[in-house]
Design an enzyme around this catalytic site. Structure first.
Site, mmCIF file in Angstrom:
data_model
loop_
_atom_site.group_PDB
_atom_site.id
_atom_site.type_symbol
_atom_site.label_atom_id
_atom_site.label_comp_id
_atom_site.label_asym_id
_atom_site.label_seq_id
_atom_site.Cartn_x
_atom_site.Cartn_y
_atom_site.Cartn_z
ATOM 1 N N ALA A 34 1.070 -1.234 0.117
ATOM 2 C CA ALA A 34 -0.053 -0.045 0.230
ATOM 3 C C ALA A 34 0.932 1.197 0.095
ATOM 4 C CB ALA A 34 -0.891 -0.201 1.336
ATOM 5 N N GLU A 70 -0.372 -9.516 -0.772
ATOM 6 C CA GLU A 70 -1.815 -9.716 -0.586
ATOM 7 C C GLU A 70 -2.361 -10.080 -1.843
ATOM 8 O OE1 GLU A 70 -1.783 -6.580 2.268
ATOM 9 O OE2 GLU A 70 -2.708 -7.784 3.906
ATOM 10 N N GLU A 97 5.005 -4.838 7.173
ATOM 11 C CA GLU A 97 4.120 -3.788 7.841
ATOM 12 C C GLU A 97 4.601 -3.737 9.394
ATOM 13 O OE1 GLU A 97 2.760 -6.274 6.012
ATOM 14 O OE2 GLU A 97 1.152 -5.385 4.713
ATOM 15 N N GLY A 116 0.865 -5.142 0.836
ATOM 16 C CA GLY A 116 -0.333 -5.256 -0.335
ATOM 17 C C GLY A 116 -0.243 -6.101 -1.429
HETATM 18 N N1 CAA Z 1 4.610 3.180 -0.635
HETATM 19 C C1 CAA Z 1 4.829 4.509 -1.067
HETATM 20 N N2 CAA Z 1 6.011 4.785 -1.790
HETATM 21 C C2 CAA Z 1 6.872 3.724 -1.964
HETATM 22 C C3 CAA Z 1 6.508 2.298 -1.631
HETATM 23 C C4 CAA Z 1 5.367 2.268 -0.716
HETATM 24 N N3 CAA Z 1 4.753 1.251 -0.419
HETATM 25 N N4 CAA Z 1 7.317 1.407 -1.879
HETATM 26 C C5 CAA Z 1 8.397 2.274 -2.565
HETATM 27 N N5 CAA Z 1 8.064 3.252 -2.561
HETATM 28 C C6 CAA Z 1 8.629 4.284 -3.292
HETATM 29 C C7 CAA Z 1 9.944 5.168 -2.450
HETATM 30 O O1 CAA Z 1 9.317 5.943 -1.628
HETATM 31 C C8 CAA Z 1 10.784 5.703 -3.688
HETATM 32 O O2 CAA Z 1 10.243 7.083 -4.010
HETATM 33 P P1 CAA Z 1 11.272 8.097 -4.183
HETATM 34 O O3 CAA Z 1 12.063 7.907 -5.453
HETATM 35 O O4 CAA Z 1 9.989 9.351 -4.592
HETATM 36 O O5 CAA Z 1 11.741 8.380 -2.973
HETATM 37 C C9 CAA Z 1 10.651 4.772 -4.687
HETATM 38 O O6 CAA Z 1 9.252 4.064 -4.482
HETATM 39 C C10 CAA Z 1 11.566 3.688 -4.908
HETATM 40 O O7 CAA Z 1 11.734 3.109 -3.643
HETATM 41 P P2 CAA Z 1 13.196 2.850 -2.783
HETATM 42 O O8 CAA Z 1 14.238 4.236 -3.071
HETATM 43 O O9 CAA Z 1 12.917 2.806 -1.526
HETATM 44 O O10 CAA Z 1 13.732 1.754 -3.488
HETATM 45 P P3 CAA Z 1 14.945 0.549 -2.914
HETATM 46 O O11 CAA Z 1 15.237 -0.375 -4.132
HETATM 47 O O12 CAA Z 1 15.953 1.255 -2.183
HETATM 48 O O13 CAA Z 1 14.038 -0.158 -2.033
HETATM 49 C C11 CAA Z 1 12.210 -1.328 -1.170
HETATM 50 C C12 CAA Z 1 12.765 -0.829 -2.302
HETATM 51 C C13 CAA Z 1 12.672 -2.414 -0.214
HETATM 52 C C14 CAA Z 1 10.675 -2.086 -1.901
HETATM 53 C C15 CAA Z 1 11.759 -0.226 -0.272
HETATM 54 O O14 CAA Z 1 11.157 0.875 -1.224
HETATM 55 C C16 CAA Z 1 10.564 -0.313 0.730
HETATM 56 O O15 CAA Z 1 10.696 -0.979 1.729
HETATM 57 N N6 CAA Z 1 9.246 0.046 0.369
HETATM 58 C C17 CAA Z 1 8.168 -0.253 1.326
HETATM 59 C C18 CAA Z 1 7.706 -1.623 1.454
HETATM 60 C C19 CAA Z 1 6.646 -1.831 2.554
HETATM 61 O O16 CAA Z 1 6.640 -1.449 3.501
HETATM 62 N N7 CAA Z 1 5.494 -2.293 2.083
HETATM 63 C C20 CAA Z 1 4.222 -2.519 2.793
HETATM 64 C C21 CAA Z 1 3.396 -1.343 2.968
HETATM 65 S S1 CAA Z 1 2.156 -1.310 4.120
HETATM 66 C C22 CAA Z 1 0.795 -2.013 3.357
HETATM 67 O O17 CAA Z 1 1.148 -2.622 2.488
HETATM 68 C C23 CAA Z 1 -0.110 -2.286 4.439
HETATM 69 C C24 CAA Z 1 -1.504 -3.213 3.783
HETATM 70 O O18 CAA Z 1 -1.219 -4.267 3.830
HETATM 71 C C25 CAA Z 1 -2.523 -2.672 3.654
#
Ligand code: CAA
Length: 262
Positions: A66, A114, A134, A111
């Protein structure tokens, strides 16, 4: 509806949805959810689509979860609704009458994992990564992950993944039963489409019967599940496709399935 956050296209009898926010690693926001719902409406209304493939645009991510920026901007009371909206959408995906294959080409986190689990099965590239991270955000999975993951991989493994937030490789995901097959990145798409086309060539009525029996029967006791199976078997056997399939076998020819009900 014009789409900005997904791409929806057809290749023969295969519907294809690509999550299309590559700059945000295809993270899911509310707009993407609305568009996905609209695409599911179109798929349900188009009998020429016999199987659906979902994948991520770009070579890095299926869906990285998400959208965290979007979630953090929502008023507190909207967050429960956001979770319920995602859950409803994924139920719709899971309950499509046609099979859905997740073609996971990169990150399938939160997500994203999921969505993949709401599909009928998952094919992944060697580069794909799976997880429910998460907990590292002070959250829990909100789009069905605490429910589908234990059903898929068992309670203890699901707890470990959700409690540590560990991100696992495609190979590890295959070993725990989350992923069916792993392919070199450059072979994933063709392999997925080949399987999709093989499924699309089968009878639509029996395909939907298999989905119903396995999905509905899974949460029932064995006898009740077998009753669901017998009902669907009886229905398929007298359907035009059932008659055609058996007749074609006896006449030593290929069946011509029309997917007609009665
Ligand atoms: N939401 C919003 N933006 C996201 C994102 C997310 N889940 N995942 C990545 N992005 C964005 C980053 O903010 C970044 O944007 P900018 O270039 O504007 O800064 C861009 O995508 C590229 O990401 P990274 O620079 O972080 O890329 P990376 O290769 O260094 O890392 C990653 C990749 C490990 C996937 C890392 O981006 C990450 O940890 N993302 C979050 C993953 C996460 O926690 N997902 C769960 C979300 S909560 C959820 O899903 C709840 C639910 O069940 C409803």
């Amino acid at each position: 509806m014009a789409y900005e956050n997904i791409i929806f296209e057809k290749e023969g009898n295969v519907g294809i949805i690509k999550f299309n926010r590559p700059k945000a690693l295809n993270a899911i926001n509310s707009e993407m959810m609305v568009e996905l719902g609209d695409a599911l409406d179109r798929i349900e209304g188009d009998s020429s689509i016999k199987v659906l493939v979902l994948t991520g645009e770009g070579d890095k991510s299926f869906v990285a979860g998400a959208d965290i920026a979007h979630m953090s901007s929502l008023p507190p009371l909207q967050l429960r609704k956001f979770s319920m909206d995602g859950q409803s959408l994924f139920f719709r995906l899971e309950n499509l009458s046609i099979p859905a294959i997740a073609c996971v080409n990169g990150f399938a986190l939160g997500g994203g994992c999921e969505i993949a689990m709401a599909c009928d099965f998952i094919y992944a590239s060697e580069k794909a990564k799976f997880g429910q991270p998460e907990i590292t955000l002070g959250l829990i999975p909100g789009f069905g992950g605490t429910q589908r993951l234990p059903r898929q991989v068992g309670k203890a493994m699901a707890k470990e993944l959700c409690m540590t937030g560990e991100i696992i490789s495609a190979q590890q995901a295959k070993e725990i039963g989350l992923v069916n097959k792993v392919f070199p990145a450059e072979e994933l798409w063709d392999a997925t489409i080949k399987t999709a086309q093989s499924i699309a060539a089968k009878g639509r009525v029996s395909m939907s019967g298999i989905k119903k029996c396995i999905d509905r029967g899974f949460d029932l006791d064995l006898r009740a599940g077998c009753n669901v199976e017998a009902d669907n078997f009886g229905y398929c056997a007298v359907s035009p496709d059932g008659k055609e399939g058996m007749t074609a076998f006896l006449e030593k020819r290929k069946p011509d399935f029309k997917g007609e009900l009665f």
